[in-house]
Design an enzyme around this catalytic site. Structure first.
Site, mmCIF file in Angstrom:
data_model
loop_
_atom_site.group_PDB
_atom_site.id
_atom_site.type_symbol
_atom_site.label_atom_id
_atom_site.label_comp_id
_atom_site.label_asym_id
_atom_site.label_seq_id
_atom_site.Cartn_x
_atom_site.Cartn_y
_atom_site.Cartn_z
ATOM 1 N N ASP A 90 0.859 -1.173 0.000
ATOM 2 C CA ASP A 90 0.000 0.000 0.000
ATOM 3 C C ASP A 90 0.906 1.237 0.000
ATOM 4 O O ASP A 90 2.030 1.183 0.506
ATOM 5 C CB ASP A 90 -0.884 -0.030 1.251
ATOM 6 C CG ASP A 90 -1.660 1.260 1.433
ATOM 7 O OD1 ASP A 90 -2.306 1.696 0.466
ATOM 8 O OD2 ASP A 90 -1.602 1.833 2.528
ATOM 9 N N ASP B 134 -1.836 -0.476 5.889
ATOM 10 C CA ASP B 134 -2.130 0.119 7.195
ATOM 11 C C ASP B 134 -3.563 0.602 7.352
ATOM 12 O O ASP B 134 -3.960 1.006 8.436
ATOM 13 C CB ASP B 134 -1.183 1.295 7.449
ATOM 14 C CG ASP B 134 -1.591 2.532 6.651
ATOM 15 O OD1 ASP B 134 -2.000 2.377 5.478
ATOM 16 O OD2 ASP B 134 -1.513 3.649 7.199
ATOM 17 N N ASP C 38 -7.193 -1.829 3.368
ATOM 18 C CA ASP C 38 -6.224 -2.909 3.162
ATOM 19 C C ASP C 38 -6.639 -4.209 3.848
ATOM 20 O O ASP C 38 -6.047 -5.259 3.591
ATOM 21 C CB ASP C 38 -4.843 -2.501 3.700
ATOM 22 C CG ASP C 38 -4.287 -1.276 2.998
ATOM 23 O OD1 ASP C 38 -4.443 -1.192 1.768
ATOM 24 O OD2 ASP C 38 -3.715 -0.410 3.676
#
Length: 672
Positions: free
Chosen positions: A364, A562, A566
């Site tokens: 990410d 995070d 996600d």
């Protein structure tokens, strides 16, 4: 809505309770079983051999029988249940091997007890000593392992907590009333003020604002929202007050759909067989085959049922995995201890075994490779009538009491630069535009680019190109209708991220960036870091689908993230790694947590995993390898040459291998 919260609460309670109950159950069973086992160890001989510390008294054999029976039923219960489950799935493993060992030990010992009562002169050897030690050691191993791996609380519960408990609903007469979130229905009109969490999915029917969706979608840049635009429950309203018409509640809401994806991924994520289970499975088949073969052969040779039966039982007892039960848990306990000292929280033992096979690392962007918060990236002075410091003091005066992400970023910057803002009077929030107030007797405004265009203020537009390319948000300071300065805010790349990507590539892994951020910002970060493959503008379901496509092709994928967006991907990936400074939802969905929020710790984790795998294999050889010699000897393959394994020697071999695996586990090290 009430139905969603209820099911989430039930799920959350069951999930966390299930783990804690298992851990406390093994702990309780271990201590109680140890109390039962101690008298047995002092009274009952070890495979027919009286040890120096052992003693007997009248009726001691009855005491051993009673204690062993309680121990078998109470301490052996989780293994018997586990074996039933494994056999039901037609996949015998560690639990089946343990169950076979304790069952054979117990029932043969009961048979020996009865025979000894009927004919004391012809003593039949029992295995109560082996039963007691096997149950106690196995319970200890399971307790050690469960205690080593952190207790994962429920990601779904944390998602539910993103929504406010109370909301402000508009009545038909225009009045407001505060009601519980559970009472909200589709088409209700809600008021959401600056800084409030948006309580449900909806469409703006009045007002303009900017919305921080970073926690939900991964978009780091504040998203401008006007009338008829959609908003997502769980995101945070920025500078403006808006009225929304609810379009999604309960199971129809965006967050609920993300929860469904997490639950589905949790269900479908393949649980690879532990290395120890694979060894235990083969050992079970080998012991079963060798034991039955020994029984048949000895019965044919000696025509003595008791001798044949004793040989078979001896094979089964020798194969009991005393050391095997501790081989992996001790390494796991050592690994988790080392990991914690290096900023790694291991929540799933599978991750330690699987990390060696990783091929791809999906990353990410927001919060993982970047800081995940708005930071001032540049200030451009349009005029030289005031200094940059004075301009910042005016901007600070306007933003000082605001609580949206841009204001927080600006005020943090002023604090770092030790700049004290001016005082402001008559401060007003202009919905969808910005803030206006009187500073030092002058009408001052901090506004978005849309307002600058509306006022037809001309300036050198090339000043903003560099910031726009990086996906920054631009705000403009206007004093007495004159454009004074432009301030850019964006998500800054972490200083260590570039070296981290380089290290990943050096290990032969392929980094791929997945982000909900816009494609322009994504491309800028990817180019800077040297990431060749990236995907921008992704929703949670898009990320999860990309990972699912790789996993379904048999590829080993690590996902690092995070945010709430996600969570489905972290669960779906072979290994999910959460950044510790991220959301609780992401942390609870992951297999590994980086408590220091440093991506470089992933390299450390990969190294630890490699060292752990080596120790596991070594311990499995020490824990089960002696059976290569012991089982055939116990079965009597060398009996024609006068070599027959004494059961006591088998017991000594088992004890020695247990000591070796414990010592070997403690030698585990990881490179700094």
């Amino acid at each position: 809505m009430e139905e969603m919260n209820s099911s989430i609460n039930d799920h959350g309670q069951m999930s966390s309770m299930d783990h804690s109950m298992h851990m406390s159950n093994f702990k309780q069973k271990f201590w109680f079983s140890l109390i039962l086992a101690v008298p047995i160890l002092f009274i009952s001989p070890m495979m027919g051999v009286d040890l120096p510390f052992q003693f007997t008294f009248k009726g001691s054999d009855w005491l051993v029988l009673i204690l062993a029976s309680i121990l078998f039923l109470y301490g052996g219960e989780p293994f018997l249940k586990g074996a039933k489950s494994e056999l039901k799935q037609k996949s015998p493993a560690m639990m089946t091997l343990i169950a076979m060992g304790i069952s054979v030990s117990y029932f043969y010992s009961v048979y020996a007890f009865i025979m000894n009562q009927l004919n004391p002169q012809n003593h039949v050897m029992d295995f109560f000593w082996e039963l007691a030690t096997l149950i106690v050691i196995m319970l200890l191993g399971h307790w050690i392992e469960m205690n080593a791996i952190s207790n994962a609380s429920d990601a779904l519960q944390k998602m539910a907590e993103l929504l406010p408990d109370k909301v402000k609903r508009l009545n038909n007469d225009g009045s407001e009333e505060e009601v519980p979130l559970q009472e909200i229905k589709q088409n209700d009109h809600l008021v959401v003020r600056s800084g409030d969490k948006i309580p449900a999915d909806g469409i703006i029917i009045n007002g303009n604002t900017s919305v921080d969706e970073s926690m939900v979608t991964g978009e780091s840049k504040a998203v401008t929202k006007n009338e008829k635009d959609k908003v997502i429950g769980g995101s945070v309203n920025g500078s403006g007050t808006i009225e929304i018409s609810v379009t999604g509640t309960g199971k129809t809401g965006y967050l609920s759909k993300v929860m469904d994806m997490v639950k589905k991924a949790q269900t479908e994520k393949s649980k690879l067989e532990y290395l120890s289970d694979r060894v235990a499975k083969w050992l079970f088949y080998i012991a079963l085959g060798a034991g039955l073969s020994a029984f048949i052969v000895w019965l044919i040779i000696d025509h003595d049922l008791s001798i044949a039966f004793e040989r078979m039982v001896t094979v089964f007892i020798i194969a009991c995995p005393h050391a095997l039960g501790l081989a992996i848990p001790l390494v796991v306990a050592r690994s988790t201890s080392i990991a914690a000292k290096h900023g790694l929280l291991l929540k799933n033992r599978n991750a330690l075994e699987q990390a060696n096979d990783m091929q791809y690392i999906m990353l990410d962007k927001t919060g993982t490779l970047t800081e995940g918060k708005f930071t001032v990236t540049g200030i451009e002075m349009i005029t030289n009538k005031i200094t940059q410091k004075e301009a910042l003091k005016v901007i600070g005066a306007l933003e000082n009491d605001a609580n949206h992400p841009l204001a927080i970023g600006i005020m943090n910057y002023l604090k770092e630069e030790a700049i004290s803002p001016y005082k402001v009077e008559n401060l007003q929030n202009i919905s969808g535009i910005g803030l206006i107030g009187t500073v030092n007797g002058q009408i001052s405004k901090i506004v978005n680019e849309k307002e600058v265009d509306r006022l037809t203020i001309s300036f050198d537009r090339s000043l903003k190109q560099r910031y726009q390319k990086q996906g920054n948000t631009l705000s403009y300071l206007i004093i007495d209708d004159q454009l004074i300065a432009m301030i850019a805010l964006g998500d800054v790349v972490k200083p260590e991220a570039k070296q981290f990507i380089s290290d990943i590539k050096a290990q032969g892994l392929i980094p791929i960036m997945l982000t909900g951020d816009n494609k322009v910002a994504a491309e800028s970060v990817a180019d800077y870091l040297g990431i060749n493959e990236f995907h921008g503008g992704l929703l949670p379901e898009d990320k999860e689908k990309i990972i699912q496509a790789y996993v379904s092709e048999g590829k080993k994928v690590m996902m690092v993230g995070d945010g709430i967006n996600d969570a489905p991907s972290l669960v779906r990936a072979t290994i999910g790694v959460a950044i510790g400074a991220g959301t609780d939802v992401a942390i609870d969905s992951a297999d590994v947590v980086l408590t220091d929020s440093d991506p470089k710790d992933i390299i450390r984790f990969l190294d630890l995993s490699k060292q752990t795998r080596h120790k596991m294999i070594q311990n499995l050889w020490w824990g089960a390898g002696y059976n290569i010699i012991a089982i055939p000897l116990a079965a009597g393959v060398l009996a024609p040459w006068g070599i027959l394994l004494n059961p006591a020697i088998g017991a000594i071999l088992m004890s020695l291998s247990t000591v070796i695996v414990a010592a070997n586990a403690m030698t585990l090290r990881v490179h700094n």
